[in-house]
Design a protein around this motif. Sequence first.
Motif, short mmCIF file in Angstrom:
data_model
loop_
_atom_site.label_atom_id
_atom_site.label_comp_id
_atom_site.label_asym_id
_atom_site.label_seq_id
_atom_site.Cartn_x
_atom_site.Cartn_y
_atom_site.Cartn_z
N ASP A 118 8.44 -0.45 -11.87
CA ASP A 118 7.47 -1.08 -12.78
C ASP A 118 7.09 -2.47 -12.29
N GLN A 119 8.03 -3.15 -11.63
CA GLN A 119 7.77 -4.49 -11.09
C GLN A 119 7.05 -4.42 -9.74
N LEU A 120 7.38 -3.40 -8.96
CA LEU A 120 6.82 -3.30 -7.60
C LEU A 120 5.40 -2.73 -7.60
N GLY A 121 5.09 -1.85 -8.57
CA GLY A 121 3.76 -1.22 -8.63
C GLY A 121 2.62 -2.21 -8.48
N PRO A 122 2.60 -3.29 -9.27
CA PRO A 122 1.50 -4.26 -9.17
C PRO A 122 1.41 -4.94 -7.80
N ARG A 162 2.05 3.69 1.19
CA ARG A 162 1.65 3.84 -0.22
C ARG A 162 2.86 3.79 -1.15
N GLY A 163 4.04 3.94 -0.56
CA GLY A 163 5.25 3.93 -1.38
C GLY A 163 6.46 4.25 -0.51
N TYR A 164 7.65 4.08 -1.08
CA TYR A 164 8.88 4.40 -0.35
C TYR A 164 9.99 4.68 -1.35
N SER A 202 12.68 6.83 2.80
CA SER A 202 11.59 7.74 3.15
C SER A 202 10.30 7.08 2.70
N VAL A 203 9.27 7.23 3.51
CA VAL A 203 8.05 6.43 3.34
C VAL A 203 6.84 7.34 3.16
N LYS A 204 5.96 6.96 2.23
CA LYS A 204 4.63 7.60 2.15
C LYS A 204 3.68 6.72 2.97
N VAL A 205 3.29 7.23 4.13
CA VAL A 205 2.42 6.44 5.02
C VAL A 205 0.99 6.50 4.53
N SER A 206 0.30 5.36 4.56
CA SER A 206 -1.10 5.31 4.10
C SER A 206 -1.99 6.14 5.00
#
Length: 402
Positions: free
Chosen positions: A260-264, A372-374, A398-402
């Motif tokens: 919730d803190q990292l999303g923004p 995009r996320g990890y 594990s990473v979601k690559v853009s």
Amino acid sequence: MTTSAVRLDPYNYDFHEDPYPYYQRLRDEAPLYRNDELGFWALSRHADVLKGFRNSTTLSNKFGVSLDPASRGPHASKTMSFLAMDDPDHLRLRTLVSKGFTPRRIRELEPRVTEIANQHLDSMLEAAASGATVDYVDEFAGKLPMDVISELMGVPNADRAQVRAWADAVMHREDGVTDVPDSAIEASLNLIVYYQEMVKQRRTALTDDLTSALLEAEIDGDRLTDDEIIGFMFLMVIAGNETTTKLLANAAFWGHRNPDQLGPVFDDHERIPLWVEETLRYDTSSQILARTVVGELELYDTVLPDGDVVLLLPGSAHRDERVFQNPDDFVIGREIGSKLMSFGSGAHFCLGAHLARMEARVALAELFKRIRGYEVDEDNAVRVHSSNVRGFAHLPISVKVS
């Protein structure tokens, strides 16, 4: 002095896993804590730690800032430079070093930090693109800070992996061993010999790196000796490398734990410095710093005699509810300001604070431009075991690559 059943052992692996419940009890039950077995006092409340940092007269740095017996003593300044000195020696050396280690040099380094960050991200994200788990520390957070220091100093590319390996070995501690292991002493000697050779080369032919700038630094005819330059280079490896590696990994871990803190931050990269500051408060790399009583010091109706060791606990101070609201919550953007003590306070405020913040900002910004996320594989994360710094030796993600 308050007596309490709580025990603080900076070498205990259980303490390394989560020191914060121990700190809470110290602040509540034993704000002036005594460990007779290991021979130290400890201050855990924010007000006391801040006062301790600012009292460089009665609380001396001259025997070093580590509890480890091999790192303590009158020769501590050989490897810890002006961090293990009091004024006027401290002020002289710090002023001379500042002639080379300038804010301008740090600013001009930023494009190279960006390049180095992206070189390491290229290989990490290439491996992650196939869906494989990658080690964020091995591939990125553990490589970047030491490479930046090597870039600053002028260490050739071909030598950087070896220099990084020595720097890692200097910090490692075995479970239950209350001193510096032989492997760390050997790594320290290897680093010192390497830097001696570098300084010797620069004496023959100056370049445009920090090592040369330190050789040229001069105030009214006063110059740094080779030993003083090597001591500062060693300090950069210990204080500048390890702490920034831990900062980067701690930021990634607590960001993952608090989506919730990292999303923004993903949506607004201008929030990255705020993420860095909250990480520095919430789970600082530099948890414990030692001082030595000069004369005597009275605290909590107790007289601390000359020569006794006092541990200052910024890791505890940052969770003090007397100063921070809901201190155990990770809140990106909370008001921190001058209450932060990750870089110390007073005469010994960390000379590399600007460099550490710039590196962390650049590293996390470049990472977030490309993903995009990890997710962190917490079950396989491995903590560093050290008597004064806190962070991860391995952080699989594990990473979601853009």
